[in-house]
Motif scaffolding. Structure first.
Motif, short mmCIF file in Angstrom:
data_model
loop_
_atom_site.label_atom_id
_atom_site.label_comp_id
_atom_site.label_asym_id
_atom_site.label_seq_id
_atom_site.Cartn_x
_atom_site.Cartn_y
_atom_site.Cartn_z
N ARG A 159 0.96 -1.03 -0.21
CA ARG A 159 0.23 -0.15 -0.29
C ARG A 159 0.66 1.10 -0.19
O ARG A 159 1.84 0.96 0.93
CB ARG A 159 -0.92 -0.42 1.39
N LYS B 86 -4.67 1.22 -4.63
CA LYS B 86 -5.34 0.66 -5.59
C LYS B 86 -4.29 0.27 -6.10
O LYS B 86 -2.51 0.48 -5.72
CB LYS B 86 -5.59 2.83 -6.14
N GLU B 87 -4.29 -0.46 -6.77
CA GLU B 87 -2.80 -0.94 -7.54
C GLU B 87 -2.47 0.01 -8.72
O GLU B 87 -1.24 -0.33 -8.82
CB GLU B 87 -3.33 -2.69 -8.77
N GLN B 88 -3.33 0.74 -9.47
CA GLN B 88 -3.13 1.44 -10.52
C GLN B 88 -3.73 2.68 -10.00
O GLN B 88 -4.26 3.36 -8.83
CB GLN B 88 -3.44 1.20 -11.60
#
Length: 413
Positions: free
Chosen positions: A146, A174-176
Motif C-alpha cells: 500500500r 489502488k494497484e494503479q
C-alpha cells in the motif's frame, strides 16, 4: 453429642467444597494454564502488547483495555483487530480489539472499493485475504505494498515533513492510478496527501500546475516548498570552454518544490565562448536555446564543449548535397581571437562542401566571410549547416573549366 458431630461434618464438607470451588478455575498466561480463585483476564496496553492470567484479589479489569471471564481457559482465544471502512486503514492503538472465539484466526480482507476489513474468522481462502495466528497480527499496513504518503495541511510543520506520524498509508488501496502529491504557494501553506483521497486538494489526473505528483517510493512527497538541491559549475569567457574541475562548483539558487533534482547547463555562445551555470537561474530553458546542453546532478556540467557542424563533400557523400542523414562532427580548431564559432556550407565547381569554418583553409574562410561572395554562407548553431543544394547547381562551372572544355571541342572539329 451426635448432633454436634453432624454439624462438624457438615462444616468440614462445606469448607472442602469451598476450597475445591476456589481452585476449580484455570486461566492461561499465554504459555501454561494455572489455577485461579478470581477470574481470568486478557489485557492490552497502549503499545498493543497482550497479557493473560488470573485477576489479582481486589484488582480491577475494565474494558476495553482489559476483559475478564470466569470459565476455564476462557482467556486463551486470540485478540484481533476488528474494524472496517476508511478508519481501518492503519490500526495500532489499544482500540478495535476483539477476543475471538476458540479456533478463530485474525484476518485482513481487502474489499473491492479499496478499504480494509479486519477481524476474527476462519483461515483465509482467497488472495485478497490474509490470516494469521498471533495476537493482533492483523494490525499494521495491509496490503504490504500500500502506498504511503506524507499527509498534512496548511501549517508550517508541513513544509518539512520530518515527523514520522505524517507518513501514513493512503486510505484506499489502488494497484494503479494512485500517487502522492504536494501543493502550496508558500512554506507556510503546504498540503500533502494521496491523490485518491476523497477530499484530495490534488486529485488523480489534476492539471493544476501547483500540484506535484510522485509515486516512485513511499513518502516521495517530502520536498520543501523551496530547497537547496546542489551545485553547478558557474563560469563564462575563454577559460570556460575547457574541461572544468567538479570541485569548483557553486551553490545553485533554491528550487521550487516541483523540482526534485539539480540541473546544470553549458551554453556555447555566438562568439565562441562558453557559459556554464544552474538551469533554474536561466531566463530561458536549454531546450529553447541553440547550442545549449543540460544535465542532471551536482557539478555535472564539467565537460569540454565545442561547436559541431555537418562535415562532408558531395563528391564522396551522396547525402551531402541535401544535407540530411549526416551527423555533426566536433570542430577541431577554435575560432580566431574575436571570431565566432561558425559552420559553413557552399558550392565550388559543382561540389557542395560543409564543415567548421575554423577548420577551413584561409582562402575558404575569406570567401565565406565575404557577404558579396554567394558561393558560401555561415551559421552559428550546432549542426546548423544543412541547407539543401539542388542538382541543377551541379552544372555550374568555373570560367577556367569552361575554357578547357571549349579548347577540347575545337580540337575535335
Amino acid at each position: 453429642m451426635q448432633s454436634v458431630n453432624t454439624i462438624a461434618i457438615l462444616l468440614a464438607t462445606l469448607i472442602a467444597v469451598g476450597l475445591q470451588g476456589s481452585t476449580a478455575l484455570t486461566c492461561t498466561d499465554g504459555t501454561a494454564s494455572n489455577p485461579c480463585t478470581t477470574s481470568c483476564f486478557t489485557s492490552i496496553d497502549d503499545k498493543g502488547v497482550v497479557s493473560r492470567g488470573c485477576v489479582a484479589e481486589n484488582a480491577s479489569c475494565a474494558a476495553p483495555s482489559c476483559i475478564s471471564c470466569t470459565t476455564d481457559n476462557c482467556n486463551a482465544p486470540l485478540v484481533c483487530k476488528s474494524c472496517d471502512g476508511l478508519g481501518c486503514t492503519l490500526v495500532t492503538a489499544a482500540t478495535n480489539n476483539k477476543i475471538c472465539d476458540a479456533g478463530q484466526e485474525c484476518y485482513n480482507q481487502l474489499q473491492p472499493d479499496g478499504t480494509i476489513t479486519r477481524g476474527c474468522g476462519p483461515k483465509c481462502a482467497t488472495d485478497s485475504c490474509s490470516s494469521c495466528t498471533t495476537d493482533n497480527c492483523n494490525a499494521g499496513i495491509y496490503p504490504a505494498n500500500r502506498l504511503l504518503c506524507y499527509q498534512c495541511t496548511a501549517r508550517e510543520s508541513c513544509n518539512v515533513p520530518g515527523n514520522a506520524t505524517m507518513l501514513k498509508p493512503c486510505a484506499l488501496f489502488k494497484e494503479q492510478d494512485q500517487q502522492c502529491y504536494m501543493a502550496g504557494n508558500s512554506y507556510q501553506n503546504m498540503t500533502r496527501g494521496c491523490s485518491t483521497d476523497a477530499a484530495a486538494l490534488c486529485p488523480q489526473g489534476s492539471s493544476d500546475s501547483s500540484c506535484c505528483f510522485c509515486s516512485d517510493q513511499n513518502g516521495c512527497n517530502y520536498n520543501q516548498y523551496s530547497s537547496y538541491l546542489g551545485r553547478c559549475i558557474k563560469c563564462s569567457g575563454e577559460n570556460c570552454i575547457d574541461k572544468q574541475l567538479a570541485t569548483a562548483g557553486a551553490d545553485c539558487a533554491r528550487y521550487n518544490y516541483t523540482v526534485n533534482e539539480v540541473s546544470c547547463y553549458t551554453q556555447l555562445e555566438a562568439n565562441g565562448t562558453v557559459t556554464r551555470g544552474c538551469s533554474n537561474e536561466r531566463q530561458t530553458s536549454c531546450a529553447e536555446t541553440a547550442n545549449c546542453k543540460s544535465c542532471t546532478g551536482s557539478n555535472c556540467n564539467v565537460d569540454e564543449i565545442s561547436l559541431s557542424c555537418i562535415t562532408c563533400r558531395s563528391d564522396n557523400n551522396a547525402h551531402c548535397r541535401q544535407g540530411d542523414h549526416i551527423g555533426g562532427t566536433a570542430c577541431v580548431n577554435p575560432p580566431a581571437a574575436g571570431q565566432a564559432s561558425e559552420c559553413f556550407e557552399g558550392q565550388w565547381n559543382g561540389i557542395v562542401i560543409r564543415g567548421c569554418l575554423s577548420d577551413a583553409g584561409s582562402l575558404m574562410q575569406s570567401q565565406c566571410k565575404n557577404t558579396a561572395d554567394n558561393r558560401c554562407k555561415t551559421c552559428a548553431a550546432i549542426d546548423c549547416n544543412t541547407s539543401s543544394y539542388n542538382g541543377a547547381s551541379s552544372l555550374q562551372l568555373s570560367f577556367g573549366l569552361f575554357a578547357l572544355l571549349l579548347i577540347a571541342l575545337q580540337q575535335c572539329l
